[in-house]
Design an enzyme around this catalytic site. Structure first.
Site, PDB file in Angstrom:
ATOM      1  N   ALA A 211      13.828  32.691  34.874  1.00  0.00           N
ATOM      2  CA  ALA A 211      14.132  31.407  35.433  1.00  0.00           C
ATOM      3  C   ALA A 211      15.364  30.999  36.004  1.00  0.00           C
ATOM      4  CB  ALA A 211      13.977  30.252  34.169  1.00  0.00           C
ATOM      5  N   TYR A 212      16.228  31.555  35.375  1.00  0.00           N
ATOM      6  CA  TYR A 212      17.620  31.533  35.824  1.00  0.00           C
ATOM      7  C   TYR A 212      17.721  32.104  37.317  1.00  0.00           C
ATOM      8  CZ  TYR A 212      23.011  31.108  36.123  1.00  0.00           C
ATOM      9  OH  TYR A 212      24.243  30.914  36.642  1.00  0.00           O
TER      10      TYR A 212
END
Length: 247
Positions: free
Chosen positions: A154-155
């Protein structure tokens, strides 16, 4: 204070801690008046302002969620009201939630994208409209993007969007004396990075760069200071991986 830049003004989002804090302090040392942006930690932001003022600098705080365009607009309003304009914008605010994709809470994904992508667009929209010339916008990514480390999906996805945006923004500003660059740190000894990691994990990550140490927030702040300063003004549309040589 460095009197060569005392008429310069910088906004630093995420300025209450970590890399943002170090950047706010460094730019103040270089003579900038600084708007210290923060999300929730007003006490720490006030400490940054107090430290800048103790050293003879000028600074104010501006709080709120960077994914809210009204909040970002208010930060720029504060800079213009207090100091007359904005010359450098450093968008260091960010969100990191770690989990394998199969276990990722999609609410965490939404929050990551909201802060890291929507927030970047909100800051960029105001910056390209309101930066004085010569001006600089510095965004933040991460060396995790090319490293492709597990649990960082996600990051890394959110920061990949920032990297894609960087040269586009630079080209959209053709004809104006405003640069756009992104700094992508490697492992850096901040609370955000160290949180939840064992001593063994930290030691292993510190061995990744050929320099065999973690970066410091001050290392990254020095990179930002170069990009927003006169010596770095020919660098434009680039992603600068400040990571000690990991990749």
């Amino acid at each position: 204070m460095d009197t060569r830049t005392t008429d310069r003004v910088a906004i630093v989002t995420g300025g209450s801690r970590g890399i943002g804090r170090a950047t706010a302090l460094r730019l103040a040392e270089d003579g900038y008046a600084v708007v210290v942006g923060y999300s929730t930690n007003e006490t720490e932001a006030d400490k940054v302002v107090a430290r800048i003022e103790e050293r003879g600098g000028r600074a104010v705080t501006a709080g709120g969620d960077v994914s809210d365009e009204a909040v970002v607009r208010a930060m720029f309003d504060t800079a213009e009201r207090e100091y007359g304009g904005v010359d450098a914008v450093v968008h260091a605010a960010g969100q990191m939630r770690l989990a394998p994709v199969a276990e990722l809470d999609l609410d965490d994904l939404d929050r990551t994208l909201d802060v890291n992508v929507r927030g970047t667009f909100a800051v960029a929209r105001q910056a390209v409209r309101r930066l004085r010339e010569p001006g600089s916008l510095v965004l933040f990514s991460t060396t995790v993007v090319p490293l492709s480390l597990p649990t960082y999906g996600a990051y890394a996805a959110s920061k990949g969007a920032v990297e894609a945006l960087t040269p586009i923004l630079a080209k959209e500003l053709r004809g104006r004396d405003v640069t756009v660059n992104t700094v992508a740190p490697g492992p850096t000894a901040t609370d955000l990075f160290l949180d939840g990691k064992s001593e063994e994990q930290v030691a292993s990550l510190a061995k990744l760069p050929p320099l065999e140490r973690l970066g410091t927030a001050e290392d990254i702040a020095a990179t930002v200071a170069f990009l927003v300063g006169a010596d770095g003004h020919w660098v434009n549309g680039q992603v600068l991986r400040a990571n000690g040589g990991i990749i």
